[in-house]
Design a protein around this motif. Structure first.
Motif, PDB file in Angstrom:
ATOM      1  N   GLN A 136      30.838  77.803  46.015  1.00  0.00           N
ATOM      2  CA  GLN A 136      30.570  78.273  44.658  1.00  0.00           C
ATOM      3  C   GLN A 136      31.752  78.065  43.715  1.00  0.00           C
ATOM      4  OE1 GLN A 136      27.456  79.154  44.034  1.00  0.00           O
ATOM      5  NE2 GLN A 136      27.095  78.752  46.202  1.00  0.00           N
ATOM      6  N   LEU A 137      32.755  77.319  44.159  1.00  0.00           N
ATOM      7  CA  LEU A 137      33.928  77.058  43.324  1.00  0.00           C
ATOM      8  C   LEU A 137      33.955  75.588  42.928  1.00  0.00           C
ATOM      9  CD1 LEU A 137      36.645  79.070  45.289  1.00  0.00           C
ATOM     10  CD2 LEU A 137      35.383  79.799  43.260  1.00  0.00           C
ATOM     11  N   PHE A 138      34.282  75.328  41.645  1.00  0.00           N
ATOM     12  CA  PHE A 138      34.273  73.960  41.149  1.00  0.00           C
ATOM     13  C   PHE A 138      35.439  73.759  40.181  1.00  0.00           C
ATOM     14  CE2 PHE A 138      29.899  75.150  42.075  1.00  0.00           C
ATOM     15  CZ  PHE A 138      29.509  74.123  42.926  1.00  0.00           C
ATOM     16  N   PRO A 139      35.913  72.508  40.061  1.00  0.00           N
ATOM     17  CA  PRO A 139      36.983  72.234  39.091  1.00  0.00           C
ATOM     18  C   PRO A 139      36.571  72.678  37.687  1.00  0.00           C
ATOM     19  CG  PRO A 139      36.681  70.358  40.549  1.00  0.00           C
ATOM     20  CD  PRO A 139      35.570  71.310  40.855  1.00  0.00           C
ATOM     21  N   GLY A 140      37.534  73.251  36.995  1.00  0.00           N
ATOM     22  CA  GLY A 140      37.273  73.752  35.657  1.00  0.00           C
ATOM     23  C   GLY A 140      37.019  75.241  35.601  1.00  0.00           C
ATOM     24  N   ARG A 189      33.018  79.676  33.769  1.00  0.00           N
ATOM     25  CA  ARG A 189      32.627  78.381  34.328  1.00  0.00           C
ATOM     26  C   ARG A 189      32.476  77.363  33.207  1.00  0.00           C
ATOM     27  NH1 ARG A 189      31.446  78.496  39.628  1.00  0.00           N
ATOM     28  NH2 ARG A 189      30.702  80.423  40.597  1.00  0.00           N
ATOM     29  N   GLN A 190      32.935  76.148  33.482  1.00  0.00           N
ATOM     30  CA  GLN A 190      32.750  75.053  32.538  1.00  0.00           C
ATOM     31  C   GLN A 190      31.824  74.030  33.169  1.00  0.00           C
ATOM     32  OE1 GLN A 190      36.447  73.462  31.130  1.00  0.00           O
ATOM     33  NE2 GLN A 190      37.327  75.470  30.645  1.00  0.00           N
ATOM     34  N   LYS A 191      30.715  73.745  32.527  1.00  0.00           N
ATOM     35  CA  LYS A 191      29.655  72.951  33.155  1.00  0.00           C
ATOM     36  C   LYS A 191      29.698  71.469  32.771  1.00  0.00           C
ATOM     37  CE  LYS A 191      26.512  76.902  33.364  1.00  0.00           C
ATOM     38  NZ  LYS A 191      25.168  77.432  33.037  1.00  0.00           N
ATOM     39  N   SER A 192      30.516  71.099  31.841  1.00  0.00           N
ATOM     40  CA  SER A 192      30.411  69.740  31.300  1.00  0.00           C
ATOM     41  C   SER A 192      31.460  68.765  31.822  1.00  0.00           C
ATOM     42  CB  SER A 192      30.490  69.782  29.769  1.00  0.00           C
ATOM     43  OG  SER A 192      31.721  70.378  29.364  1.00  0.00           O
ATOM     44  N   ILE A 193      32.444  69.229  32.580  1.00  0.00           N
ATOM     45  CA  ILE A 193      33.517  68.321  32.974  1.00  0.00           C
ATOM     46  C   ILE A 193      33.059  67.414  34.118  1.00  0.00           C
ATOM     47  CG2 ILE A 193      35.290  69.937  32.233  1.00  0.00           C
ATOM     48  CD1 ILE A 193      35.830  70.556  35.129  1.00  0.00           C
ATOM     49  N   PRO A 194      33.468  66.132  34.125  1.00  0.00           N
ATOM     50  CA  PRO A 194      33.010  65.187  35.156  1.00  0.00           C
ATOM     51  C   PRO A 194      33.400  65.610  36.569  1.00  0.00           C
ATOM     52  CG  PRO A 194      34.037  64.036  33.311  1.00  0.00           C
ATOM     53  CD  PRO A 194      34.296  65.483  33.103  1.00  0.00           C
ATOM     54  N   ASP A 195      34.600  66.170  36.752  1.00  0.00           N
ATOM     55  CA  ASP A 195      35.044  66.552  38.094  1.00  0.00           C
ATOM     56  C   ASP A 195      34.077  67.533  38.736  1.00  0.00           C
ATOM     57  OD1 ASP A 195      37.181  64.942  37.922  1.00  0.00           O
ATOM     58  OD2 ASP A 195      38.659  66.505  37.553  1.00  0.00           O
TER      59      ASP A 195
END
Length: 785
Positions: A136-140, A189-195
Motif C-alpha cells: 500500500q506504499l508508493f512513490p510520492g 497520496r499523489q496519484k499522477s506521478i509516473p513512478d
C-alpha cells in the motif's frame, strides 16, 4: 594514446589514493591550475602534456573524494541520541528483498523526539528497512513513522565492505528499521506521478508471477523479467554465484542488448517491406533511434537499475553516432562513458556493478580481434559455441580481480556453464519473459503462459548450476586475499587482456614486468613477521580474538556472531581480515562457551580455513548442531579442556595456559574457558571469556599462572562480573573490551568504565576504535588500531 584513456586512468588513480591520503585542499586546487596551464603551454610536446594532464586530473579526482562525505552536525546529533524518532517525509523509492522484506527511501523534512522538532540543515535522505508489507506504499506518498536512525558506519575490521561509502554513493544519510507497513501512516497520496504508476504495475505483475508457479521459480522469473534480483533467496543466489552465472539474473547491459537486438531484427524485417523507407534512409540509421523509447520503457519497468541506466546511455550514444554516420571506437566510447559517470559520482568506482560492467565490456572489446577471427572457417554449429566460449572467457578474465575483491569467490565453472546458460537465458527465457510483459496489459492469459514457460527454463538453468557446483574443482572457491595480492592478480590479468592489442616484443616486456611485480606483491603479506600479538576484531556485540607469534603460530578465540542469519560475521568480517593479515591457517580454534555471539562466526571459518585442532570446555554432544556438523565435515580433532589450569605445550613464545572452571552448577557464561599468556618480562595477558561473578571468583581462587598486564574484561564489561575485584587483584596496565556500537545492553557498564578511570587504567573499546591490535614489546603491551 587517446586523452580519454589518460583522463580515465588519472581519475581512477586519484580516487584510489584518496581513502589512504587526500591532498590539502587549497594547494591542491593550485596544483590543478598550474598543471592545466602547463598542459596548454606544452601542447606541442605531446608526451609532456599528457604527463601533466594525468597529474592534473589525478589531483582533481583526489580532491573530490572527501567532498562526497559532508560532515553534518544534525546527523551526528541524531545518531548520538540513539532513540526512536518521528519522521515525516516523501517516499521516493521502494525495493523488494528476500523473505518478504523490503526497503523504502524517504526525503525527510521533519524529525521530532517527544514532540520536540530537531533542526535539520537540509532534508535527510533516509533508507528504512521493513520486515514485511509495502503493497500500500508508493512513490510520492507523504508518510509518517517512528524509527531509530543510525548513521552508516564501519565495524573497523580490515578488509570489510565499506558500507558508509556505498550508502554515500546512493546519497543516503541515515538508515532505520520499521517492523511492517502497519507502523507507517500515509498522510497524503499523489496519484499522477509516473513512478507510482510503474510501481503499481510492477506489483501487479509480481503478484501474478508469484501465483503461477512455485516460490523459488517465481523469484527467479521476477529477477529476470522485473529486475527484482534482491528477492532471490540466499541459497539460490549462492548456487548461481558458485556456478558463475549470477550475472545473468541481474538486469544489465547484456539484457538490454538482447532486447535491442530482438527489436532491431523485428523492425528490420518490417522496414525492408517498404521500398519508400529504404529509399529515404538506410535502416541502420533509423531503427536504433526508434528503439530508444522501447529500451527506455524497459529500463523503467525493470527498476531503473544503475547498470541498466549506463547500458541505455551507451546505446543512446551509439544510436546518435549511427544516425550521424560517425564512427567511434567502441573502447573509446566505453572509456568516455566510464569517465563521465565518475565525474558525476566519483564513488561509483567502488560499486561492484560499475566495476564489473565496464571491466567485462572492456575485456570483450580487447579480445574482439581474437574471437571474431576464431572459428571463421568452422561450420555455424561450431563457430557460435567457440566464439561464445572466448567472449565468456574474456569477460571472466577481465572481471576476475574485481570478483575476488568484491565477492571473494572464484567460479571456474562459469566458463562452461555460460556456454549453455547464456543462450538459454538470452535467446529463450529473456525474450519470452519480455513478451510476457508486453502482452500482460492486453492478453493476460497469454502472458501467464509465457511467464510459466520462462520459469521452466530458469528452473532448468538452476538445475544445471547445481550440477556444475558438484563437479570437483569447478564449484565456487572462496579466496580471501590481502590488498597486495588482489593487485598481484590484476597485474597477472593485464597482459593476458592486452594479448590481442600489442606487438609481440612489447607484449613480452609487459608480461615480464607484470609477472615479476605480481610475484613480489603476492609474497608481501606473507613475509611480514610480528612479535607476540593479540588482535581483537570489531565484530559488533560479540567477541573474536586472534593470538599470534613470530613463529607463525595462530590461535583464534571465538568467532562473534549476530542473531540475524543475514549477516555472517565469519564470512563478512573475520575471513576478509585474515586475508589482509596474511593468515592462511589456524593451529587452534578455541570456543570459550557456546553462546551465539561467540560461536556463530566460527562456522564459516572452520569450513574455509585449515584448522589443526578445536578446543572447548563443553562436551562435543552438547555443542550446537551447526558446530558439530562442520567439525565432522572437516574432520577437525576436538579437545575438551580438562578442569583447572593446563599448559599448552606447542606454543613457542612464552607460556600459554588454558583454564576450565566448569562445574555441574556453572551457568553457560561461568563455563567459559580462560587463557593466560605469560612472558619473560612478566607482561602477562588474560582472556576471561564471558565469566560472571561466580566464574571470576572461581578463577581467582584457582590461582593464576603469572602476573597480568593486559586484561580482556569479562562478559563485555558487565557490572555483574566482579570486574572491580579482578582489577584490584591483578592490577593490569591496560584493558580491552569487545562491544557493539550503541548496543542495547549498554555495555561496557558505566560503573566499570568509571572504576577504570579512577584507577587510571586505559580502556580500549572496539565500538569506538574498531579492531585493536596489542603487540608485546620489551616495555610491555602496545595497543593500536
Amino acid at each position: 594514446m587517446q586523452p580519454v584513456f589518460i583522463a580515465l586512468s588519472a581519475t581512477i588513480a586519484g580516487l584510489s589514493l584518496a581513502p589512504i591520503y587526500t591532498l590539502p585542499f587549497f594547494p591542491g586546487w593550485l596544483f590543478v591550475g598550474i598543471f592545466s596551464l602547463l598542459v596548454f603551454l606544452l601542447r606541442r610536446y605531446r608526451w609532456i602534456a599528457f604527463v601533466f594532464l594525468f597529474l592534473s586530473l589525478c589531483v582533481f579526482a583526489n580532491l573530490r573524494y572527501p567532498l562526497q562525505f559532508p560532515s553534518r552536525q544534525d546527523i551526528i546529533h541524531i545518531d548520538k541520541l540513539a532513540q526512536k524518532m518521528t519522521l515525516t517525509g516523501h517516499l521516493t523509492d521502494i525495493r523488494q528483498l528476500t523473505e518478504g522484506r523490503s526497503w523504502i527511501e524517504l526525503q525527510v523534512g521533519s524529525v521530532s523526539l517527544k514532540d520536540q522538532f530537531l533542526p535539520l540543515k537540509t532534508p535527510l535522505r533516509i533508507r528504512l528497512y521493513m520486515g514485511e508489507g509495502t503493497d500500500q506504499l508508493f512513490p510520492g506518498d507523504v508518510i509518517r513513522c517512528q524509527s531509530r536512525l543510525r548513521q552508516p558506519r564501519l565495524f573497523g575490521t580490515p578488509g570489510e565492505f565499506n558500507w558508509p561509502r556505498y550508502m554515500a554513493s546512493q546519497h543516503i544519510d541515515m538508515t532505520g528499521w520499521v517492523k511492517n507497513a502497519k507502523k507507517i501512516t500515509v498522510l497524503e497520496r499523489q496519484k499522477s506521478i509516473p513512478d507510482r504508476v510503474v510501481v503499481q504495475w510492477r506489483n501487479t505483475v509480481a503478484a501474478t508471477i508469484q501465483s503461477l508457479m512455485p516460490e523459488d521459480r517465481a523469484y527467479m522469473v521476477r529477477a529476470l523479467v522485473l529486475g527484482e534480483g534482491r528477492v532471490i533467496p540466499d541459497n539460490i543466489r549462492k548456487t548461481l554465484a558458485k556456478s558463475g552465472i549470477s550475472h545473468l539474473f541481474a538486469i544489465s547491459g547484456l539484457h538490454l542488448g538482447m532486447i535491442a537486438l530482438l527489436g532491431y531484427r523485428l523492425l528490420l524485417s518490417i522496414y525492408r517491406r517498404f521500398p519508400c523507407l529504404l529509399n529515404w534512409q538506410p535502416p541502420q540509421r533509423v531503427i536504433p533511434l526508434v528503439l530508444l523509447p522501447l529500451l527506455l520503457g524497459y529500463l523503467l519497468l525493470t527498476g531503473d537499475a544503475v547498470s541498466t541506466r549506463r547500458a541505455f546511455a551507451l546505446a543512446a550514444l551509439g544510436a546518435i553516432f549511427l544516425c550521424w554516420r560517425y564512427y567511434v571506437n567502441p573502447l573509446l566510447l566505453l572509456a568516455s562513458l566510464a569517465l563521465l559517470s565518475l565525474m558525476v559520482n566519483p564513488l561509483l568506482l567502488w560499486q561492484a556493478g560499475w566495476q564489473l560492467s565496464f571491466a567485462g565490456a572492456a575485456g570483450i572489446l580487447l579480445w574482439q580481434p581474437l574471437w571474431q577471427k576464431t572459428g571463421c572457417s568452422f561450420p555455424l554449429y561450431l563457430r557460435y559455441p567457440t566464439q561464445l566460449f572466448m567472449v565468456t572467457f574474456a569477460a571472466m578474465l577481465a572481471t576476475l580481480p574485481l570478483v575476488l575483491l568484491d565477492f571473494h569467490l572464484f567460479a571456474p565453472a562459469g566458463v562452461f556453464a555460460n556456454l549453455i546458460c547464456v543462450p538459454v537465458i538470452t535467446l529463450l527465457a529473456l525474450p519470452i519473459g519480455f513478451f510476457g510483459l508486453l502482452f500482460f496489459p492486453f492478453f493476460p492469459q497469454l502472458a501467464e503462459q509465457l511467464f510459466q514457460l520462462c520459469g521452466l527454463l530458469l528452473e532448468f538453468v538452476l538445475l544445471l548450476a547445481n550440477w556444475f557446483t558438484t563437479i570437483p574443482r569447478l564449484g565456487g572457491i572462496y579466496l580471501f586475499l590481502s590488498s597486495w595480492q588482489y593487485l598481484a592478480v590484476a597485474l597477472l590479468v593485464i597482459p593476458l587482456l592486452l594479448f590481442a592489442q600489442l606487438p609481440k616484443q612489447t607484449m613480452l616486456r609487459v608480461c615480464a614486468v607484470c609477472f615479476l611485480t605480481a610475484a613480489i606483491l603476492w609474497q608481501f603479506p606473507l613475509a611480514q613477521s610480528l612479535p607476540v600479538s593479540l588482535t581483537m576484531f570489531s565484530v559488533g556485540q560479540g567477541e573474536s580474538m586472534l593470538l599470534r607469534n613470530s613463529s607463525g603460530q595462530t590461535i583464534l578465540i571465538d568467532g562473534g556472531g549476530f542473531y540475524s542469519d543475514r549477516f555472517d560475521v565469519g564470512e563478512r568480517l573475520l575471513a576478509p581480515a585474515f586475508g589482509e593479515l596474511g593468515v592462511t591457517k589456524l593451529d587452534v580454534v578455541v570456543l570459550t562457551h557456546d553462546d551465539l555471539d561467540h560461536r556463530k562466526g566460527l562456522i564459516f571459518i572452520l569450513d574455509y580455513l585449515p584448522v589443526r585442532e578445536f578446543w572447548t570446555g563443553i562436551p562435543f554432544s552438547e555443542l550446537h548442531f551447526s558446530l558439530q556438523n562442520v567439525l565432522l565435515k572437516k574432520s577437525i580433532p576436538v579437545k575438551i579442556v580438562p578442569p583447572g589450569w593446563n599448559e599448552i605445550p606447542f606454543w613457542s613464545e612464552g607460556t600459554l595456559n588454558i583454564f576450565s572452571g566448569v562445574t555441574p552448577e556453572s551457568t553457560k557464561n561461568d563455563s567459559s574457558v580462560v587463557i593466560h599468556l605469560g612472558s619473560e618480562n612478566d607482561e602477562g595477558l588474560l582472556l576471561t571469556g564471558d565469566l560472571e561473578e561466580q566464574g571470576v571468583l572461581n578463577l581467582l581462587a584457582s590461582g593464576l599462572p603469572g602476573p597480568v598486564s593486559l586484561l580482556k574484561l569479562p562478559h563485555h564489561g558487565s557490572k555483574f562480573s566482579a570486574t572491580d575485584l579482578l582489577i584490584d587483584q591483578l592490577d593490569p596496565d591496560l584493558c580491552l573490551v569487545s562491544v557493539g556500537y550503541q548496543n542495547r545492553y549498554h555495555l561496557p557498564a558505566r560503573q566499570v568504565v568509571d572504576y577504570l578511570q579512577q584507577k587510571n587504567i586505559p580502556l580500549y573499546r572496539t565500538d569506538l576504535l574498531g579492531t585493536l591490535q596489542a603487540v608485546l614489546s620489551p616495555t610491555g603491551w602496545q595497543v593500536k588500531h
